[in-house]
Design a protein around this motif. Structure first.
Motif, PDB file in Angstrom:
ATOM      1  N   ARG A  79       0.804  -1.218   0.000  1.00 11.41           N
ATOM      2  CA  ARG A  79       0.000   0.000   0.000  1.00 11.41           C
ATOM      3  C   ARG A  79       0.842   1.276   0.000  1.00 11.41           C
ATOM      4  O   ARG A  79       0.361   2.342  -0.353  1.00 11.41           O
ATOM      5  CB  ARG A  79      -0.907  -0.024   1.245  1.00 11.41           C
ATOM      6  N   HIS A  80       2.096   1.172   0.353  1.00  9.41           N
ATOM      7  CA  HIS A  80       2.988   2.331   0.417  1.00  9.41           C
ATOM      8  C   HIS A  80       3.551   2.731  -0.957  1.00  9.41           C
ATOM      9  O   HIS A  80       4.258   3.724  -1.072  1.00  9.41           O
ATOM     10  CB  HIS A  80       4.146   2.058   1.386  1.00  9.41           C
ATOM     11  N   ILE A  81       3.196   1.967  -1.991  1.00  8.87           N
ATOM     12  CA  ILE A  81       3.764   2.178  -3.324  1.00  8.87           C
ATOM     13  C   ILE A  81       2.700   2.652  -4.299  1.00  8.87           C
ATOM     14  O   ILE A  81       1.653   2.025  -4.442  1.00  8.87           O
ATOM     15  CB  ILE A  81       4.384   0.872  -3.865  1.00  8.87           C
ATOM     16  N   GLY A  82       2.988   3.735  -4.990  1.00 11.21           N
ATOM     17  CA  GLY A  82       2.172   4.182  -6.108  1.00 11.21           C
ATOM     18  C   GLY A  82       2.893   3.842  -7.398  1.00 11.21           C
ATOM     19  O   GLY A  82       4.116   3.706  -7.420  1.00 11.21           O
ATOM     20  N   ASN A  83       2.151   3.686  -8.480  1.00  7.53           N
ATOM     21  CA  ASN A  83       2.726   3.342  -9.780  1.00  7.53           C
ATOM     22  C   ASN A  83       2.213   4.307 -10.832  1.00  7.53           C
ATOM     23  O   ASN A  83       0.991   4.441 -11.004  1.00  7.53           O
ATOM     24  CB  ASN A  83       2.321   1.915 -10.180  1.00  7.53           C
ATOM     25  N   LEU A  84       3.126   4.958 -11.543  1.00 10.18           N
ATOM     26  CA  LEU A  84       2.726   5.827 -12.656  1.00 10.18           C
ATOM     27  C   LEU A  84       2.503   4.989 -13.892  1.00 10.18           C
ATOM     28  O   LEU A  84       3.212   4.014 -14.137  1.00 10.18           O
ATOM     29  CB  LEU A  84       3.815   6.861 -12.971  1.00 10.18           C
ATOM     30  N   TYR A  85       1.509   5.385 -14.681  1.00 12.34           N
ATOM     31  CA  TYR A  85       1.256   4.718 -15.958  1.00 12.34           C
ATOM     32  C   TYR A  85       0.650   5.717 -16.933  1.00 12.34           C
ATOM     33  O   TYR A  85       0.275   6.820 -16.571  1.00 12.34           O
ATOM     34  CB  TYR A  85       0.349   3.497 -15.772  1.00 12.34           C
TER      35      TYR A  85
END
Length: 173
Positions: A79-85
């Motif tokens: 949950r601590h990770i965001g991912n750009l796309y």
């Protein structure tokens, strides 16, 4: 050129679908999605992307000219990770400074959600994208060989990270 940036909503689904499909045709080697597959998806699939993640748009007048998405896992351990796309700016709007504010808006949103880092993948040969991501504070932490197979050739992708709980460009060893 003057532009504005805002988070897209379900009401923007048609414009998002149009720019996403355009991106997949324009630079297929830059995306994991496939135009042939995504063009067959109903509008509801694009609406779900807008409501199930955070997608930001750059507008010139009322025209959507750039996008960046941020998604994340609901898993307690990730949950601590965001991912750009889906980072994309239409050709007529490139070179006007829109991409960096779009990325920064997504990163700011990641911070608001409590993410401690944001990840992305970029083609190892895509020098403009890599320069943009470095300018935004991302750094390469690895390379995935043969990450994509596009038009008869393999594309390696650099894996990049921006830590949000430390100064950009600094990682904990």
């Amino acid at each position: 050129m003057s532009f504005s940036v805002r988070q897209l909503t379900a009401a923007d689904a048609e414009a998002f679908r149009t720019i996403r499909l355009e991106a997949l045709l324009d630079t297929p080697e830059a995306f994991g999605g496939d135009h042939g597959e995504e063009s067959q998806q109903p509008l509801e699939a694009f609406t779900e992307q807008l409501t199930g993640s955070a997608v930001f748009g750059g507008f010139v007048a009322e025209r959507l000219c750039g996008v960046v998405g941020l998604y994340w896992s609901q898993s307690a351990k990730r949950r601590h990770i965001g991912n750009l796309y889906t980072v994309y700016v239409r050709p007529e709007a490139r070179g006007q400074g829109m991409a960096l504010p779009l990325i920064e808006e997504a990163v700011a949103h990641a911070r608001q959600l409590g993410h401690q880092q944001v990840l992305l993948a970029a083609g190892a040969e895509n020098a403009p994208a890599l320069a943009l991501y470095r300018k935004a504070g991302f750094e390469i932490y690895g390379t995935e060989p043969r990450s994509l197979y596009v038009n008869g050739r393999y594309i390696d992708e650099h894996l990049m990270v921006r830590l949000l709980d430390e100064a950009p460009g600094k990682t904990t060893k």
